[in-house]
Design a protein around this motif. Structure first.
Motif, short mmCIF file in Angstrom:
data_model
loop_
_atom_site.label_atom_id
_atom_site.label_comp_id
_atom_site.label_asym_id
_atom_site.label_seq_id
_atom_site.Cartn_x
_atom_site.Cartn_y
_atom_site.Cartn_z
N LEU A 256 0.82 -1.21 0.00
CA LEU A 256 0.00 0.00 0.00
C LEU A 256 0.86 1.26 0.00
O LEU A 256 0.55 2.23 -0.71
CB LEU A 256 -0.93 -0.01 1.23
N GLU A 257 1.94 1.24 0.78
CA GLU A 257 2.79 2.43 0.85
C GLU A 257 3.58 2.65 -0.43
O GLU A 257 4.03 3.77 -0.70
CB GLU A 257 3.73 2.32 2.05
N ARG A 258 3.76 1.59 -1.21
CA ARG A 258 4.42 1.74 -2.51
C ARG A 258 3.46 2.28 -3.57
O ARG A 258 3.89 2.94 -4.52
CB ARG A 258 4.97 0.40 -2.98
N VAL A 259 2.17 1.99 -3.41
CA VAL A 259 1.18 2.37 -4.42
C VAL A 259 0.52 3.70 -4.09
O VAL A 259 0.29 4.54 -5.00
CB VAL A 259 0.10 1.27 -4.54
N LEU A 260 0.21 3.93 -2.82
CA LEU A 260 -0.52 5.13 -2.41
C LEU A 260 0.44 6.24 -1.96
O LEU A 260 1.55 5.96 -1.51
CB LEU A 260 -1.49 4.79 -1.28
N THR A 261 -0.02 7.46 -2.06
CA THR A 261 0.76 8.59 -1.57
C THR A 261 0.64 8.66 -0.05
O THR A 261 -0.29 8.07 0.54
CB THR A 261 0.23 9.90 -2.16
N PRO A 262 1.57 9.36 0.63
CA PRO A 262 1.45 9.52 2.09
C PRO A 262 0.10 10.09 2.51
O PRO A 262 -0.47 9.68 3.53
CB PRO A 262 2.60 10.46 2.43
N THR A 263 -0.43 11.03 1.73
CA THR A 263 -1.75 11.60 2.07
C THR A 263 -2.85 10.56 1.96
O THR A 263 -3.74 10.48 2.82
CB THR A 263 -2.07 12.79 1.14
N THR B 242 6.93 -3.52 16.85
CA THR B 242 6.19 -2.26 17.02
C THR B 242 7.10 -1.10 17.41
O THR B 242 7.10 -0.04 16.76
CB THR B 242 5.09 -2.45 18.09
N TRP B 243 7.90 -1.26 18.49
CA TRP B 243 8.75 -0.15 18.91
C TRP B 243 9.79 0.20 17.85
O TRP B 243 10.02 1.37 17.55
CB TRP B 243 9.47 -0.48 20.23
N SER B 244 10.43 -0.80 17.26
CA SER B 244 11.51 -0.53 16.31
C SER B 244 11.01 0.22 15.08
O SER B 244 11.71 1.07 14.53
CB SER B 244 12.20 -1.83 15.90
N LEU B 245 9.79 -0.08 14.63
CA LEU B 245 9.23 0.64 13.49
C LEU B 245 9.06 2.12 13.82
O LEU B 245 9.40 3.00 13.03
CB LEU B 245 7.89 0.02 13.08
N SER B 246 8.53 2.38 15.00
CA SER B 246 8.36 3.77 15.42
C SER B 246 9.70 4.49 15.54
O SER B 246 9.88 5.60 15.05
CB SER B 246 7.62 3.81 16.77
N TYR B 247 10.69 3.82 16.16
CA TYR B 247 11.99 4.45 16.38
C TYR B 247 12.76 4.64 15.08
O TYR B 247 13.37 5.69 14.84
CB TYR B 247 12.82 3.61 17.35
N ALA B 248 12.71 3.64 14.21
CA ALA B 248 13.47 3.71 12.96
C ALA B 248 12.96 4.81 12.04
O ALA B 248 13.75 5.45 11.34
CB ALA B 248 13.41 2.37 12.23
N THR B 249 11.65 5.06 12.06
CA THR B 249 11.08 6.07 11.17
C THR B 249 11.11 7.47 11.76
O THR B 249 10.93 8.44 11.03
CB THR B 249 9.62 5.70 10.80
N THR B 250 11.36 7.59 13.06
CA THR B 250 11.42 8.92 13.67
C THR B 250 12.84 9.34 14.05
O THR B 250 13.15 10.54 14.06
CB THR B 250 10.55 8.98 14.94
N ALA B 251 13.72 8.38 14.34
CA ALA B 251 15.07 8.73 14.82
C ALA B 251 16.20 8.26 13.92
O ALA B 251 17.30 8.82 13.98
CB ALA B 251 15.27 8.15 16.23
N LEU B 252 15.96 7.25 13.09
CA LEU B 252 17.06 6.67 12.30
C LEU B 252 17.00 7.02 10.83
O LEU B 252 17.90 6.63 10.06
CB LEU B 252 17.07 5.14 12.46
N GLY B 253 15.96 7.71 10.40
CA GLY B 253 15.90 8.17 9.02
C GLY B 253 15.38 7.17 8.02
O GLY B 253 15.46 7.39 6.81
N PHE B 254 14.82 6.05 8.46
CA PHE B 254 14.23 5.06 7.55
C PHE B 254 12.80 5.47 7.20
O PHE B 254 12.08 6.02 8.05
CB PHE B 254 14.22 3.67 8.17
N THR B 255 12.37 5.18 5.98
CA THR B 255 10.96 5.33 5.66
C THR B 255 10.22 4.11 6.20
O THR B 255 10.82 3.06 6.45
CB THR B 255 10.72 5.43 4.14
N SER B 256 8.92 4.23 6.33
CA SER B 256 8.13 3.13 6.84
C SER B 256 8.24 1.90 5.93
O SER B 256 8.39 0.77 6.40
CB SER B 256 6.66 3.54 6.98
N SER B 257 8.19 2.10 4.61
CA SER B 257 8.25 0.97 3.68
C SER B 257 9.62 0.30 3.71
O SER B 257 9.72 -0.92 3.59
CB SER B 257 7.91 1.43 2.26
N GLU B 258 10.70 1.08 3.87
CA GLU B 258 12.04 0.50 3.96
C GLU B 258 12.14 -0.43 5.17
O GLU B 258 12.64 -1.56 5.06
CB GLU B 258 13.09 1.60 4.09
N PHE B 259 11.68 0.05 6.31
CA PHE B 259 11.83 -0.76 7.52
C PHE B 259 10.88 -1.95 7.52
O PHE B 259 11.23 -3.03 8.01
CB PHE B 259 11.61 0.11 8.76
#
Length: 441
Positions: free
Chosen positions: A186-193, A271-288
């Motif tokens: 879904l994140e590859r097909v849809l826009t963030p909005t 759950t925690w790592s997804l939140s931390y990786a996308t807010t503190a480590l610079g990964f996009t949600s789809s990457e992680f």
């Protein structure tokens, strides 16, 4: 409905009991836990990546994340309630009927989450409805795992209980893969909005398809042979909860801490790592999410089966005590892998070692927890233990880890899991090997 099963009966050398075909046992036990974990991952992913902005936009980013992760924990508070309810009827009336109802309750609540309006539409009522649906989902989940592992292990030959108990455990990585794979697509097909507007809802709606399939498979089950044997011997009880708390409270305590550390590890990894990786480590949600998918399938699913076979050969205690000691070490070192922006090597070490320990811990426990309790109170005992472990290990693990980092720095991220893993080691040292218990009693 039982008459639809027309296979040649399998028999135990000591007991003349009819069993469902192995493929029916695998599907019925695995399907339910796959749906369970699909639903939980859907909520975990959404609470980490989307709910802070959808239901708590009026808060600061840190507070919104904390509140969102706390709603994630609501279901874990409800799960013991579900284990009391479904355990009571599962030990009185049988495993099959209870499993069908628990799956239906869980499925309806999950689909309903996908229809909750955002904060912009109904204000704080959105968050309240979210908590309500999450609570009902937790009640259904409270009866799911224990019923599934009993369907598997009470149909198993005595020397393959851990292997059969691994069937529902493999549902975890299957549900994880389906859910996070859907979010990734879904994140590859849809826009963030579009994801914020409606995309995050699709996995919750998609759960309805899985529930219908699961209900169809489970309605084809017979009652488990060991429960029917207990009925024939008049070895059931009208008050399984009173029975299990009176006679097996020590097993409940030890099992809770044995499983609690496993839960803390799992939801820290996901759950925690997804939140931390996308807010503190610079990964996009789809990457992680892609990294999580690879770790779950390559290590998690494979190790569940391998370590369960090993536990049937050498015993549950040797395998799980070793893995619990390994978790003590992992709790101390994993924060040091998560430094620097977009540190792919560090993240791969974090996930690779984490799923290695997780797969080893999670596989054999499908046999261990039921083996701690007699047939007359097994559904209640295993369910209560499993769901109390969820409260201790998973309900607040993502939130506590986030709070620890905010107040004491990244090096403290593993402290909560460290305490639980030490308690798991102590619990195993106080627990006898369960491999050779008489499962018919």
């Amino acid at each position: 409905m039982d008459s639809t099963v027309t296979n040649t009966p399998q028999t135990n050398s000591k007991l003349n009991v009819k069993r469902d075909p192995v493929k029916t046992v695998i599907l019925a036990s695995m399907m339910g836990t796959a749906i369970e974990f699909f639903d939980f991952y859907a909520y975990g992913t959404a609470s980490a990546a989307y709910f802070p902005k959808i239901f708590f936009p009026q808060m600061t980013p840190l507070l919104a994340t904390l509140l969102s992760l706390l709603t994630f924990g609501v279901a874990f508070v409800a799960r013991p309630v579900g284990s009391f309810l479904f355990g009571h009827y599962g030990d009185r009336l049988g495993r099959k009927k209870t499993l069908v109802v628990s799956l239906l309750v869980m499925g309806v609540a999950t689909v309903a989450i996908g229809f909750i309006p955002s904060y912009q539409v109904i204000g704080v009522w959105g968050a309240l409805l979210l908590c309500l649906c999450r609570f009902v989902q937790g009640i259904g989940l409270g009866g799911e795992w224990s019923g599934a592992v009993l369907v598997a292990t009470e149909n198993a030959p005595a020397n393959k209980r851990a292997l059969y108990g691994a069937f529902p455990e493999v549902g975890a990585p299957i549900g994880f893969f389906l859910c996070n794979g859907l979010f990734f697509a879904l994140e590859r097909v849809l826009t963030p909005t579009q994801m914020m507007t409606f995309g995050w809802r699709i996995p919750f709606w998609a759960s309805a398809v899985l529930v219908v399939i699961g209900l169809y498979v489970r309605r084809r089950l017979q009652e488990t042979p060991l429960f029917k044997l207990a009925q024939e011997r008049d070895n059931t009880t009208a008050s399984p909860l009173r029975e299990v708390f009176r006679s097996n409270w020590r097993e409940i305590l030890k099992g809770t801490f044995i499983m609690g550390a496993t839960y803390a590890l799992f939801f820290t990894l996901t759950t925690w790592s997804l939140s931390y990786a996308t807010t503190a480590l610079g990964f996009t949600s789809s990457e992680f999410l892609l990294l999580l998918l690879m770790g779950a399938i390559i290590e998690f699913a494979v190790l569940i089966m391998l370590t369960s076979v090993l536990a049937d050969r050498v015993g549950r205690k040797k395998v799980l005590l070793t893995a619990s000691v390994a978790l003590v070490g992992y709790s101390l070192v994993f924060p040091y892998f998560l430094t620097g922006q977009h540190n792919l090597v560090g993240v791969l070490l974090f996930l690779g070692l984490g799923f290695l320990v997780m797969g080893t811990l999670y596989g054999p426990v499908g046999a261990v927890l039921p083996e701690l309790f007699p047939t007359r109170a097994r559904y209640s005992g295993a369910g209560i233990t499993y769901n109390l472990a969820a409260v201790v290990g998973a309900a607040v693990a993502p939130t506590v880890t986030t709070w620890l980092i905010a107040n004491y720095g990244l090096h403290s991220a593993g402290y909560y899991m460290l305490v639980l893993s030490v308690l798991a080691v102590i619990s195993w040292l106080l627990t006898k090997e369960t491999k050779d218990v008489d499962y018919t009693k």
